[in-house]
Design a protein around this motif. Structure first.
Motif, PDB file in Angstrom:
ATOM      1  N   LEU A   1       6.398  -4.908  -1.908  1.00 29.18           N
ATOM      2  CA  LEU A   1       5.781  -3.841  -2.948  1.00 29.18           C
ATOM      3  C   LEU A   1       4.856  -4.209  -4.085  1.00 29.18           C
ATOM      4  O   LEU A   1       3.942  -3.610  -4.284  1.00 29.18           O
ATOM      5  CB  LEU A   1       6.846  -2.980  -3.466  1.00 29.18           C
TER       6      LEU A   1
ATOM      7  N   LEU B   1       1.822  -5.038  -2.646  1.00 26.71           N
ATOM      8  CA  LEU B   1       0.957  -3.839  -2.084  1.00 26.71           C
ATOM      9  C   LEU B   1       0.162  -3.125  -3.239  1.00 26.71           C
ATOM     10  O   LEU B   1      -0.999  -2.709  -3.017  1.00 26.71           O
ATOM     11  CB  LEU B   1       1.919  -2.663  -1.785  1.00 26.71           C
TER      12      LEU B   1
ATOM     13  N   MET C   1       1.755   1.057   2.573  1.00 24.21           N
ATOM     14  CA  MET C   1       3.186   0.901   2.237  1.00 24.21           C
ATOM     15  C   MET C   1       4.191   0.457   3.368  1.00 24.21           C
ATOM     16  O   MET C   1       4.713  -0.533   3.297  1.00 24.21           O
ATOM     17  CB  MET C   1       4.061   2.046   1.341  1.00 24.21           C
TER      18      MET C   1
END
Lengths: 315, 243
Positions: free
Chosen positions: A98, A101, A203
């Motif tokens: 994440l 990301l 994601m």
């Protein structure tokens, strides 16, 4: 999904081949194959993210390293059972995914690649200076619990892991999510213009890639029984993963496996003749030639040959 | 009849340049409206603001009575408005059917994984816009400009939008292709789609619109039927080059 009998036959033959290999090759070759299996896992992980979406990651060892270090620290420093440590390592790697990301929500292309490279370098520095009592600092860690003993068992474990990951990723990408991720790599604004949330898709790609990287990294460290930051967070390691994907055929899942096996054996067989880093010139040269004449990799060459054979047979 | 699209006092500035200048208009459900004006008049900028690709400086855009506010493009499409582009944006390595599939996809990762594509719908839409069975597996990179426009129109329809913004759908097309796209738009009108169309090809636009809005420098200079607008003195002076 468009699954046909020959898909099952090809995967079945591949599984059978892997199962029979220990009867056919030496222990030394099996050890090389174990590395090929792990490289294939890392290459599949990279392919899930970069091969499909076009977000080229130069810092994949950041994710692999988090999986490996988390499991190593949990088992060695805190006495956590390896069966528990590995799933935790995977979850931690996905959380790290994440973090990678976040820049992808704003930048892409060479800027994104450089940011991921920075993540890897940052990780390299951090594991040396932050809590070296846990990470082992510059020297890394040794004496980490291993899951198997001997080349044959190590080979079977890595093969099963690689095979399951490969089939799962291959099946996943044959669903509509595979089409959507390919579309994302081809034209992100047109995906948005088709009513799809590109953030959600990115994601998913980052999480799937991090899942595989974390799983591979954790199993890899429990195969090696040791971990050293310089070997893991190394630009040569990044290039080996990327070249394996590109030689084999990006965005195909099967291609990275072919590339990983090809590259591992190429480097191994060149070792007696070129023991130093000169070997990398050879594989760089092969990669360059392949990109010039068949940028879609060995997989595309094989498929082309298969289609032409099939056409001749049906005429 | 309810308004499908309502634009109120829309303003868009880029530094000192006013691209949209206090623009207001409504489009009734099922109506087909032409948006004309010289190059740089701000037609595409209006489209981009409706789609949320550009944020308006001030003013309000409502779709079926609900303000769009700052909603992202993907959400606006799910609410029922979608657009084509002057330069088509296909997924070049994907086939015709796969391009259309992207338009049909739900915005749910779970559904994308667990539910297969509805091939019958994809094929029907491909046939509806004029593709033949031989074209289905062709990559978009092999298509002509006319086919790319059809493909983009198909993907736009596939999103489920009922308000279509068509930007220069006739640009770069042969006479035959113009007539084919024109026929498609007529079909969409018959099916009740609401459309806002930008085109410099006025003869091609004329039979397709109920109403025309002319703008210059982002400001509305005339509105009415096609004939009323093209005979308007201001429009003739600023756009058609005649006084």
């Amino acid at each position: 999904m468009g699954l046909r009998w020959f898909h099952f036959a090809a995967w079945g033959l591949f599984a059978l081949g892997l199962a029979l290999l220990p009867e056919l090759v030496s222990k030394g070759t099996l050890r090389t194959l174990i590395f090929a299996n792990y490289l294939a896992i890392f290459a599949i992980s990279w392919d899930l993210l970069s091969g499909r979406t076009g977000y080229i990651s130069f810092g994949h060892p950041f994710l692999i390293g988090i999986g490996a270090y988390t499991s190593a620290i949990l088992t060695k420093r805190f006495g956590v059972e390896v069966e528990i440590a590995i799933p935790i390592a995977v979850i931690v790697t996905m959380i790290a995914g994440l973090i990678v990301l976040l820049p992808a929500l704003r930048i892409r292309g060479s800027y994104f690649a450089l940011v991921t490279l920075a993540f890897m370098e940052l990780m390299y520095q951090l594991v040396q200076v932050i809590r070296p009592d846990l990470t082992g600092g510059t020297r890394g860690m040794s004496g980490i619990q291993t899951l198997t003993r001997g080349a044959v068992n190590g080979f079977y474990l890595s093969s099963v892991l690689m095979f399951v990951i490969a089939v799962a990723a291959w099946l996943l990408l044959r669903t509509r999510i595979g089409t959507a991720l390919t579309a994302l790599g081809l034209n992100e604004s047109a995906v948005e213009g088709s009513g799809l949330s590109t953030t959600k898709l990115k994601m998913f790609a980052f999480m799937a890639s991090a899942f595989v990287a974390g799983l591979g990294g954790a199993f890899y460290v429990h195969y090696l029984g040791s971990i050293a930051p310089r070997a893991l967070f190394d630009i040569n390691f990044v290039f080996t993963i990327i070249v394996a994907v590109l030689i084999g055929g990006a965005s195909t899942i099967v291609g990275p496996i072919i590339g990983a096996f090809f590259l591992t054996f190429l480097l191994e067989y060149l070792r007696p003749f070129l023991p130093g880093a000169e070997r990398y010139f050879i594989y760089g040269g092969i990669a360059l030639l392949l990109y010039m004449y068949q940028p879609k990799g060995i997989y595309a060459m094989v498929m082309k040959a298969w289609h032409s054979l099939h056409e001749r047979a049906t005429k | 009849m309810t308004h499908a699209l309502e634009i109120r006092n829309l303003v868009k500035t880029f530094g000192g340049l006013v691209a949209t200048d206090d623009l207001s208009f409504d489009i009734k459900t099922g109506q087909s409206v032409g948006l004309i004006g010289p190059n740089g008049a701000g037609k595409t900028t209006v489209f981009s603001q409706i789609m949320g690709e550009l944020r308006q400086t001030s003013g309000k855009i409502s779709l079926f009575g609900k303000t769009l506010g700052t909603r992202p493009t993907a959400e606006r499409i799910r609410r029922g408005v979608s657009r084509t582009y002057q330069i088509p944006r296909p997924f070049l390595e994907l086939s015709v059917l796969e391009n259309i599939r992207v338009g049909f996809m739900p915005n749910s990762i779970w559904s994308m994984i667990t539910k297969g594509p509805d091939k019958d719908r994809e094929i029907q839409l491909a046939l509806d816009v004029g593709f033949s069975q031989n074209d289905f597996e062709k990559p978009a990179s092999d298509l002509s400009m006319g086919d790319l426009r059809k493909l983009e129109l198909a993907r736009t329809i596939a999103t489920g939008a009922k308000v279509l913004l068509l930007d220069e759908v006739f640009a770069g097309l042969t006479t035959g292709e113009i007539s084919q796209i024109s026929g498609l738009i007529q079909d969409l009108r018959a099916k009740g789609f609401t459309m806002l169309m930008v085109s410099h090809d006025l003869p091609a636009l004329e039979p397709l619109v109920d109403h025309v809005i002319a703008i210059e420098r982002g400001r509305m200079i005339a509105t009415g039927t096609f004939n009323e607008v093209i005979n308007d003195e201001t429009v003739r002076a600023s756009y058609l080059g005649e006084v």
